[in-house]
Design a protein around this motif. Structure first.
Motif, PDB file in Angstrom:
ATOM      1  N   HIS A 204       8.035 -49.091   9.271  1.00 28.38           N
ATOM      2  CA  HIS A 204       8.400 -48.071  10.250  1.00 28.38           C
ATOM      3  C   HIS A 204       8.998 -46.870   9.529  1.00 28.38           C
ATOM      4  O   HIS A 204       9.941 -47.010   8.775  1.00 28.38           O
ATOM      5  N   MET A 205       8.431 -45.740   9.764  1.00 26.86           N
ATOM      6  CA  MET A 205       8.924 -44.582   9.017  1.00 26.86           C
ATOM      7  C   MET A 205       8.995 -43.318   9.858  1.00 26.86           C
ATOM      8  O   MET A 205       8.317 -43.160  10.869  1.00 26.86           O
ATOM      9  N   LEU A 206       9.859 -42.444   9.386  1.00 22.07           N
ATOM     10  CA  LEU A 206       9.931 -41.074   9.912  1.00 22.07           C
ATOM     11  C   LEU A 206       9.590 -40.178   8.727  1.00 22.07           C
ATOM     12  O   LEU A 206      10.158 -40.336   7.650  1.00 22.07           O
ATOM     13  N   LEU A 207       8.688 -39.278   8.942  1.00 20.14           N
ATOM     14  CA  LEU A 207       8.275 -38.413   7.846  1.00 20.14           C
ATOM     15  C   LEU A 207       8.728 -36.989   8.145  1.00 20.14           C
ATOM     16  O   LEU A 207       8.326 -36.401   9.148  1.00 20.14           O
ATOM     17  N   LEU A 208       9.592 -36.484   7.291  1.00 22.34           N
ATOM     18  CA  LEU A 208      10.119 -35.129   7.496  1.00 22.34           C
ATOM     19  C   LEU A 208       9.470 -34.153   6.529  1.00 22.34           C
ATOM     20  O   LEU A 208       9.131 -34.511   5.391  1.00 22.34           O
ATOM     21  N   ARG A 218       3.992 -46.335  12.188  1.00 18.77           N
ATOM     22  CA  ARG A 218       3.701 -47.403  11.231  1.00 18.77           C
ATOM     23  C   ARG A 218       3.082 -46.835   9.961  1.00 18.77           C
ATOM     24  O   ARG A 218       2.160 -46.030  10.023  1.00 18.77           O
ATOM     25  N   LEU A 219       3.608 -47.299   8.866  1.00 20.12           N
ATOM     26  CA  LEU A 219       3.121 -46.826   7.579  1.00 20.12           C
ATOM     27  C   LEU A 219       1.697 -47.320   7.322  1.00 20.12           C
ATOM     28  O   LEU A 219       0.891 -46.642   6.676  1.00 20.12           O
ATOM     29  N   SER A 220       1.412 -48.507   7.849  1.00 18.46           N
ATOM     30  CA  SER A 220       0.116 -49.121   7.557  1.00 18.46           C
ATOM     31  C   SER A 220      -1.048 -48.241   8.021  1.00 18.46           C
ATOM     32  O   SER A 220      -2.089 -48.201   7.373  1.00 18.46           O
ATOM     33  N   GLU A 221      -0.814 -47.513   9.119  1.00 20.13           N
ATOM     34  CA  GLU A 221      -1.905 -46.674   9.617  1.00 20.13           C
ATOM     35  C   GLU A 221      -2.225 -45.566   8.621  1.00 20.13           C
ATOM     36  O   GLU A 221      -3.391 -45.256   8.365  1.00 20.13           O
ATOM     37  N   ILE A 222      -1.168 -45.018   8.049  1.00 20.75           N
ATOM     38  CA  ILE A 222      -1.393 -43.946   7.082  1.00 20.75           C
ATOM     39  C   ILE A 222      -1.859 -44.517   5.745  1.00 20.75           C
ATOM     40  O   ILE A 222      -2.662 -43.927   5.041  1.00 20.75           O
ATOM     41  N   ARG A 223      -1.370 -45.692   5.443  1.00 21.12           N
ATOM     42  CA  ARG A 223      -1.756 -46.364   4.197  1.00 21.12           C
ATOM     43  C   ARG A 223      -3.279 -46.520   4.128  1.00 21.12           C
ATOM     44  O   ARG A 223      -3.894 -46.308   3.091  1.00 21.12           O
ATOM     45  N   GLU A 224      -3.878 -46.865   5.247  1.00 24.97           N
ATOM     46  CA  GLU A 224      -5.340 -47.036   5.273  1.00 24.97           C
ATOM     47  C   GLU A 224      -6.033 -45.739   4.882  1.00 24.97           C
ATOM     48  O   GLU A 224      -7.015 -45.732   4.159  1.00 24.97           O
ATOM     49  N   LEU A 225      -5.454 -44.640   5.370  1.00 20.90           N
ATOM     50  CA  LEU A 225      -6.036 -43.336   5.027  1.00 20.90           C
ATOM     51  C   LEU A 225      -5.869 -43.034   3.537  1.00 20.90           C
ATOM     52  O   LEU A 225      -6.782 -42.545   2.882  1.00 20.90           O
ATOM     53  N   ILE A 226      -4.692 -43.374   3.027  1.00 25.90           N
ATOM     54  CA  ILE A 226      -4.416 -43.083   1.609  1.00 25.90           C
ATOM     55  C   ILE A 226      -5.377 -43.832   0.710  1.00 25.90           C
ATOM     56  O   ILE A 226      -5.880 -43.309  -0.280  1.00 25.90           O
ATOM     57  N   ASP A 227      -5.610 -45.068   1.071  1.00 19.36           N
ATOM     58  CA  ASP A 227      -6.440 -45.907   0.208  1.00 19.36           C
ATOM     59  C   ASP A 227      -7.864 -45.377   0.082  1.00 19.36           C
ATOM     60  O   ASP A 227      -8.600 -45.774  -0.818  1.00 19.36           O
ATOM     61  N   GLN A 228      -8.266 -44.526   1.004  1.00 19.41           N
ATOM     62  CA  GLN A 228      -9.593 -43.917   0.908  1.00 19.41           C
ATOM     63  C   GLN A 228      -9.612 -42.803  -0.147  1.00 19.41           C
ATOM     64  O   GLN A 228     -10.660 -42.398  -0.606  1.00 19.41           O
ATOM     65  N   LYS A 229      -8.427 -42.310  -0.477  1.00 20.52           N
ATOM     66  CA  LYS A 229      -8.350 -41.171  -1.402  1.00 20.52           C
ATOM     67  C   LYS A 229      -8.388 -41.654  -2.849  1.00 20.52           C
ATOM     68  O   LYS A 229      -7.852 -42.713  -3.160  1.00 20.52           O
ATOM     69  N   PRO A 230      -9.017 -40.895  -3.753  1.00 16.68           N
ATOM     70  CA  PRO A 230      -9.043 -41.318  -5.153  1.00 16.68           C
ATOM     71  C   PRO A 230      -7.653 -41.285  -5.769  1.00 16.68           C
ATOM     72  O   PRO A 230      -6.867 -40.406  -5.470  1.00 16.68           O
ATOM     73  N   ARG A 231      -7.350 -42.283  -6.574  1.00 15.26           N
ATOM     74  CA  ARG A 231      -6.069 -42.381  -7.279  1.00 15.26           C
ATOM     75  C   ARG A 231      -6.353 -42.441  -8.764  1.00 15.26           C
ATOM     76  O   ARG A 231      -7.458 -42.758  -9.176  1.00 15.26           O
TER      77      ARG A 231
END
Lengths: 310, 297
Positions: A204-208, A218-231
């Motif tokens: 659970h997060m608040l992003l400022l 939920r962080l997990s929802e954004i995490r899914e998006l991040i994982d699509q991005k190249p690292r």
């Protein structure tokens, strides 16, 4: 039904013409909440508003059901706060600092001593009570700060960048402590600019961003998006060309770049699996060091505000 | 590094609502006492007081009626023989020995960094996350600071007073009975003023060195300025800008020795007004600074 740990409505704070926090409206019931944002995003301003260090320019905030207004002090008996800035007297022993904080909180001298010892033990500093704060490393002082925040079993624990300067073991133990506290029914707000620190203890997060609430949930929802991005991972070791070829063949990397004979950059869209493979290679003695970019938060901002965040 | 398995336990202790300024004052006293120079200066002032007591004892042993002899000798030298009597006026002269130097030195050594260091080290952010008001914080700090100043000023004067009483003839108590309360009240006022002034400067400068410099300049400057303006205008009211002068006049007033003040002194109401005014202004600066500390940080 108990009051929410935190409730604020249009909470705003300006420092002269500089906007510290703008129109924050949020309700937090309980549990661990990650407060994420880069430096200057308003995390510390929010913490200071919650602890009455500064007052709102507009809007209001309620902590544990009580409105924080000038002259409110009793509520701070129920809050523990570890400030983001390095807090220390220049020559005071850590146990004296904790005793003082306990006595300000309402303990007798004897109680304060016991409580200080217990808090030191809790953060793994039982043997460091007589060490002067100015002789401690930043990581040790961080733990003392957390110890003082924990002194009175606070219903709401506010930790502002608590892991800064800590070694990996202390980080893990501190996060264990946070988790442990939340399991016992307390609420913890954990401010950080490093995503994976927060991710380890809460979803659970608040992003400022620039003083505004950019996202909540939920962080997990954004995490899914991040994982699509190249690292990118930077690996140093031996037989890297062989390793790179094998990773390419298994489609674990989308690109690789040899920096020199002993160093390679690997671009991937599947960082967790790549890290697993690199760990195996590390156990075989092929890898001397491994670094991954820590730009997850920046990525989130890029996604949420279209690249104008940084 | 040994790190105990972290396990959070609920605390089931009792918490009281005792005044929060007490731990601040206690910690401040400990902090002051930890400085060897503060200890040395405090002991030095007490030692000086003790030396005068020993001298009184020795005089008493050598010539039991020395007080009378000195008084008679004084009246032969001058019609005004007050300087040769040990009465409450004698204690006024002690201010020059104990108040002027020690207040200045102890303020420079102890008071200069009280609030400045709390601001610098962010200790205030930790303090004020507890149920403590800025007023309690300031009161705690000031009580301890004034305690040190009183120890070095009122302490030796009381030591001398006790010695004086112990080695005197019957009836001497009538001459000096008003000294403890009078001195206590006036020195309490003047030490509080200094304590607040130093803390006000420290909150403005946020630096120990700058606080000392500003404090020193103010003290030296106003001393000289007061005397200079008095010389130019022949108006002794200008002397009231000097803290030490005001302290002297305040002590004279509380000891009932105002009749002894000459035209070369400011009036008592003016001296008290200046001292109280300084205290109020300093207090306002400190409170404003404490409330705005996050902006200053």
């Amino acid at each position: 039904m108990s009051a929410p740990a935190l409730r604020c409505e249009s909470l705003s704070r300006w420092y002269g013409e500089v906007q510290g926090l703008a129109g924050l409206t949020v309700t937090i019931e309980s549990g661990i909440i990650g407060l994420l944002g880069p430096n200057g995003s308003g995390k510390s301003t929010l913490m200071r508003l919650l602890t009455g260090q500064i007052h709102a320019s507009r809007g209001w905030v309620e902590v544990l059901g009580e409105r924080i207004i000038p002259g409110t002090y009793d509520i701070f008996r129920r809050i523990g706060y570890a400030p983001g800035e390095d807090v220390h007297f220049e020559s005071e022993r850590s146990v004296d600092f904790l005793k003082l904080m306990a006595r300000i909180g309402g303990d007798s001298a004897q109680q304060a001593r016991e409580r200080a010892d217990k808090a030191l033990e809790l953060v793994g500093m039982a043997s460091k009570g007589s060490v002067r704060l100015n002789a401690m490393s930043k990581g040790m002082r961080q733990r003392i700060k957390i110890a003082q925040a924990l002194l009175f079993d606070p219903e709401l624990l506010l930790l502002d960048e608590p892991l800064n300067g800590m070694d990996p073991i202390s980080r893990r133990k501190t996060l264990d402590l946070v988790r442990d506290m939340a399991e016992k029914g307390n609420t913890v707000i954990l401010a950080s600019h490093v995503l994976h620190e927060v991710e380890g203890v809460t979803d659970h997060m608040l992003l400022l961003h620039h003083g505004r609430l950019l996202a909540e949930g939920r962080l997990s929802e954004i995490r899914e998006l991040i994982d699509q991005k190249p690292r990118r991972a930077t690996v140093r070791g031996t037989e890297l060309s062989k390793l790179g070829a094998s990773l390419l063949a298994d489609d674990l990397v989308s690109g690789l770049e040899f920096v020199d004979d002993g160093c390679i950059h690997l671009d991937t869209r599947n960082l967790p699996e790549l890290l697993e493979r690199l760990q195996i290679a590390g156990e075989e003695g092929l890898i001397h060091s491994l670094e991954t970019d820590d730009q997850e938060l920046e990525m989130i901002y890029d996604m949420l505000v279209g690249g104008s965040a940084r | 590094m040994a790190f105990r398995a972290a396990e959070y336990e609920r605390f089931h202790g009792e918490r009281t609502s005792r005044p929060t300024w007490i731990p601040i004052a206690t910690a401040t006293l400990a902090r002051g006492w930890a400085s060897k120079w503060v200890r040395r200066m405090s002991f030095l002032s007490l030692l000086m007081g003790f030396t005068i007591v020993v001298l009184l004892y020795v005089f008493n042993q050598i010539a039991p009626d020395w007080r009378h002899l000195v008084e008679t000798a004084g009246s032969r030298v001058s019609e005004q023989n007050d300087g040769f009597r040990i009465d409450s006026k004698f204690y006024l002269h002690l201010l020059g020995i104990f108040v002027n130097p020690f207040v200045l030195i102890l303020s420079l050594m102890f008071g200069h960094d009280l609030i400045a260091s709390d601001l610098r080290t962010n200790a205030m952010e930790a303090y004020f996350s507890r149920p403590i008001t800025p007023l309690s914080y300031l009161f705690g700090r000031t009580v301890a600071f004034v305690g040190f100043l009183m120890l070095a000023t009122f302490g030796p004067i009381m030591l001398i007073w006790c010695g004086d009483l112990l080695f005197s003839e019957e009836g001497h108590i009538d001459d000096i009975a008003n000294v403890p309360l009078g001195m206590f009240l006036s020195l309490l006022l003047s030490c509080t003023v200094v304590a607040l002034m130093v803390q006000a400067i420290t909150i403005l400068t946020r630096s120990a060195i700058w606080t000392n410099l500003v404090f020193l300049v103010i003290f030296v400057m106003v001393q000289g300025m007061g005397a200079m303006l008095w010389g130019i205008t022949d108006n002794s009211s200008f002397l009231a800008i000097s803290y030490f002068h005001d302290t002297y006049v305040a002590c004279a007033a509380t000891l009932g020795e105002l009749d002894g003040l000459t035209a070369s002194h400011a009036s008592a109401p003016l001296a008290f007004s200046v001292l109280i005014g300084l205290a109020v202004v300093s207090f306002s600066i400190i409170m404003r600074g404490l409330k705005r500390r996050s902006l200053l940080a």
